[in-house]
Scaffold this motif. Structure first.
Motif, short mmCIF file in Angstrom:
data_model
loop_
_atom_site.label_atom_id
_atom_site.label_comp_id
_atom_site.label_asym_id
_atom_site.label_seq_id
_atom_site.Cartn_x
_atom_site.Cartn_y
_atom_site.Cartn_z
N ASP A 207 0.83 -1.21 0.00
CA ASP A 207 0.00 0.00 0.00
C ASP A 207 0.86 1.26 0.00
OD1 ASP A 207 -2.29 -1.54 0.03
OD2 ASP A 207 -2.39 -1.60 2.22
N ARG A 208 1.97 1.23 0.73
CA ARG A 208 2.86 2.39 0.76
C ARG A 208 3.50 2.63 -0.61
NH1 ARG A 208 3.08 0.02 5.76
NH2 ARG A 208 3.00 1.41 7.57
N PHE A 209 3.89 1.55 -1.27
CA PHE A 209 4.47 1.70 -2.61
C PHE A 209 3.43 2.22 -3.60
CE2 PHE A 209 7.60 -1.68 -1.24
CZ PHE A 209 8.67 -0.81 -1.15
N THR A 210 2.19 1.78 -3.46
CA THR A 210 1.12 2.27 -4.34
C THR A 210 0.93 3.77 -4.17
OG1 THR A 210 -0.01 0.12 -4.24
CG2 THR A 210 -1.30 2.01 -4.98
N VAL A 211 0.93 4.23 -2.92
CA VAL A 211 0.78 5.66 -2.66
C VAL A 211 2.01 6.43 -3.16
CG1 VAL A 211 0.56 7.40 -0.86
CG2 VAL A 211 -0.75 5.28 -0.71
N ALA A 212 3.21 5.87 -2.92
CA ALA A 212 4.43 6.55 -3.36
C ALA A 212 4.46 6.69 -4.88
CB ALA A 212 5.66 5.79 -2.88
N GLY A 213 3.82 5.75 -5.57
CA GLY A 213 3.77 5.83 -7.02
C GLY A 213 2.94 7.00 -7.52
N MET A 214 2.17 7.64 -6.64
CA MET A 214 1.38 8.82 -7.01
C MET A 214 2.20 10.12 -6.97
SD MET A 214 -1.60 7.52 -7.60
CE MET A 214 -2.60 6.07 -7.19
N GLY A 215 3.41 10.05 -6.39
CA GLY A 215 4.24 11.26 -6.33
C GLY A 215 4.55 11.66 -4.90
N LYS A 216 5.57 12.49 -4.75
CA LYS A 216 6.03 12.90 -3.42
C LYS A 216 4.99 13.73 -2.69
CE LYS A 216 9.85 15.25 -1.09
NZ LYS A 216 11.16 15.93 -1.27
N ASP A 217 4.40 14.70 -3.36
CA ASP A 217 3.43 15.58 -2.70
C ASP A 217 2.22 14.80 -2.23
OD1 ASP A 217 5.12 17.70 -3.18
OD2 ASP A 217 4.11 18.28 -5.04
N PHE A 218 1.71 13.93 -3.08
CA PHE A 218 0.54 13.14 -2.71
C PHE A 218 0.84 12.24 -1.52
CE2 PHE A 218 -2.35 9.54 -3.10
CZ PHE A 218 -3.57 10.16 -3.32
N THR A 219 2.03 11.63 -1.54
CA THR A 219 2.42 10.74 -0.44
C THR A 219 2.56 11.51 0.87
OG1 THR A 219 3.63 9.38 -2.03
CG2 THR A 219 4.12 9.03 0.29
N THR A 220 3.18 12.68 0.81
CA THR A 220 3.37 13.49 2.02
C THR A 220 2.04 13.96 2.58
OG1 THR A 220 5.51 14.23 1.16
CG2 THR A 220 4.55 15.50 2.97
N LEU A 222 -0.70 12.45 2.56
CA LEU A 222 -1.36 11.34 3.24
C LEU A 222 -0.66 10.93 4.52
CD1 LEU A 222 -2.45 9.02 0.28
CD2 LEU A 222 -3.85 10.59 1.62
N GLY A 223 0.42 11.64 4.87
CA GLY A 223 1.09 11.38 6.14
C GLY A 223 2.18 10.33 6.09
N LEU A 224 2.60 9.90 4.89
CA LEU A 224 3.66 8.90 4.77
C LEU A 224 5.00 9.59 4.55
CD1 LEU A 224 2.05 6.14 2.49
CD2 LEU A 224 2.39 6.08 4.96
N ASN A 225 6.06 8.94 5.02
CA ASN A 225 7.41 9.44 4.81
C ASN A 225 7.89 8.96 3.45
OD1 ASN A 225 10.29 9.78 4.82
ND2 ASN A 225 10.21 9.94 7.05
N TYR A 226 7.90 9.86 2.48
CA TYR A 226 8.21 9.49 1.09
C TYR A 226 9.64 8.94 0.97
CZ TYR A 226 8.78 9.96 -3.97
OH TYR A 226 9.02 9.73 -5.30
N LYS A 227 10.60 9.58 1.62
CA LYS A 227 11.98 9.13 1.52
C LYS A 227 12.16 7.74 2.11
CE LYS A 227 14.29 13.63 1.36
NZ LYS A 227 15.30 14.51 1.99
N ARG A 228 11.44 7.47 3.20
CA ARG A 228 11.56 6.16 3.83
C ARG A 228 11.00 5.06 2.93
NH1 ARG A 228 9.46 6.08 9.82
NH2 ARG A 228 11.14 7.64 9.88
N VAL A 229 9.88 5.34 2.28
CA VAL A 229 9.30 4.36 1.36
C VAL A 229 10.22 4.13 0.17
CG1 VAL A 229 7.34 3.87 -0.16
CG2 VAL A 229 6.96 4.95 2.07
N MET A 230 10.79 5.23 -0.37
CA MET A 230 11.72 5.11 -1.49
C MET A 230 12.95 4.29 -1.10
SD MET A 230 10.75 6.74 -4.31
CE MET A 230 12.22 7.36 -5.12
N THR A 231 13.47 4.53 0.10
CA THR A 231 14.65 3.80 0.55
C THR A 231 14.36 2.32 0.68
OG1 THR A 231 15.45 5.75 1.77
CG2 THR A 231 16.36 3.61 2.39
N LEU A 232 13.19 1.97 1.24
CA LEU A 232 12.81 0.57 1.35
C LEU A 232 12.72 -0.07 -0.03
CD1 LEU A 232 11.83 -1.88 2.95
CD2 LEU A 232 9.51 -0.95 2.85
N GLY A 233 12.13 0.63 -0.99
CA GLY A 233 12.03 0.09 -2.33
C GLY A 233 13.39 -0.14 -2.97
N LEU A 234 14.30 0.82 -2.80
CA LEU A 234 15.64 0.67 -3.38
C LEU A 234 16.41 -0.47 -2.72
CD1 LEU A 234 16.76 4.41 -3.76
CD2 LEU A 234 15.80 2.88 -5.48
#
Length: 326
Positions: A207-220, A222-234
């Motif tokens: 679910d976090r990756f799905t939200v992150a796929g919408m872009g940084k502003d959208f993810t932020t 919604l209260g998610l840490n965009y950089k943390r999600v990106m780091t996990l994906g990498l």
């Protein structure tokens, strides 16, 4: 009912089909291994040894490598927000090979797990460099993203080849870049279970990756840490690339074609697509490996060759059917 809401029985059928491919894989090869004889306990000791030491580990390696590479491609597409990227089109696989070559030269006595960790760090660095280049390049066309990745991979691959040539390790480099399961035996594939752990992590964070796929502003928002999600994906992509490279070599296009095919079937929600991509990746690798073993029987064609032909054809189809303004 729309394609997005495919009923679960279709997934069960896909799992059954993959299990049948795995069963076929267990009994395809030069050595005569008979299922009735194994079940009856009348098989020759050599046949039993081949089955347990070679066939079972090879089939498990096929399933684990296929599932993890497909999931790695899916996560990469979510992180980059582009359907035409995967580890072999972003410089990730080439960076992993450079890392494995470097640690082989500087610390040849290190255990394979330590070499895999160094390879994963190089893969992480190569992927981060790719993302940094994307920020600096004005991309007005969806097709420019994989083009940038292929060019970066070419530069890293050329550097790796130069170092390998000077160190007289070209044969080893060719083996790392040419995915092949013929040498898989018991005790030489177990690192691939790390790929299964990465698949589980991808499902947990879907679910976090799905939200992150919408872009940084959208993810932020919604209260998610965009950089943390990106780091996990990498981290997931880097680990998968390194584990598969160290264990069986590079498998091209797998992480690109399977997520795209699944997306056409069941939609883009990652929570729903992760099981499909996992099963589809395993089935694709099993099928290509069986074809490679049968097309010139008793000789064997490396799976990287078969996957390269199939993947290139599907990649061209996806490119031609995608609008330029997508």
């Amino acid at each position: 009912m729309s394609n997005y809401h495919q009923p679960e029985p279709f997934l069960i059928l896909a799992i059954v089909a993959t299990a049948l491919l795995a069963l076929v894989s267990l009994f395809v090869g030069v050595s005569d291994v008979s299922l009735p004889a194994l079940l009856a306990g009348t098989a020759e000791p050599r046949a039993v040894e081949v089955f347990l030491v070679s066939r079972v580990p090879r089939t498990l390696a096929l399933v684990l490598a296929g599932a993890s590479m497909a999931i790695g491609g899916l996560v990469m597409q979510m992180v980059v927000r582009n359907r035409f990227v995967e580890p072999s089109t972003t410089g990730t696989s080439e960076s992993a090979a450079l890392g494995f070559l470097t640690v082989t030269l500087l610390a040849p006595g290190w255990p394979l797990v330590a070499k895999m960790a160094v390879s994963a760090l190089f893969a992480l660095g190569g992927t981060a460099l790719f993302l940094r280049i994307l920020k600096a390049v004005p991309l007005r066309d969806v097709l420019l993203v994989p083009l940038v990745g292929i060019m970066l991979g070419g530069v890293i691959g050329a550097l790796t080849a130069f170092i390998a040539y000077r160190a007289n390790l070209m044969a080893s480099l060719l083996a790392w870049n040419m995915g092949d399961f013929s040498g898989v035996i018991r005790g030489r594939y177990e690192l691939l279970w790390i790929g299964l752990v990465c698949c589980v992590l991808a499902y947990v964070a879907a679910d976090r990756f799905t939200v992150a796929g919408m872009g940084k502003d959208f993810t932020t928002n919604l209260g998610l840490n965009y950089k943390r999600v990106m780091t996990l994906g990498l981290v997931i992509v880097s680990l998968v690339s390194a584990v598969v490279l160290v264990s069986v070599g590079s498998i091209p296009f797998l992480g690109l074609i399977v997520p795209n095919i699944v997306s056409l079937m069941v939609g883009d929600n990652m929570r729903r697509t992760v099981p499909w991509v996992t099963v589809g990746g395993a089935a694709m690798v099993l099928a290509c490996d069986i074809v490679g073993r049968l097309i010139r029987f008793p000789y064997e064609i490396p799976i990287a060759v078969v996957m390269g032909v199939v993947g290139a054809a599907v990649f061209l189809y996806l490119l031609l059917r995608t609008p330029r303004h997508a």
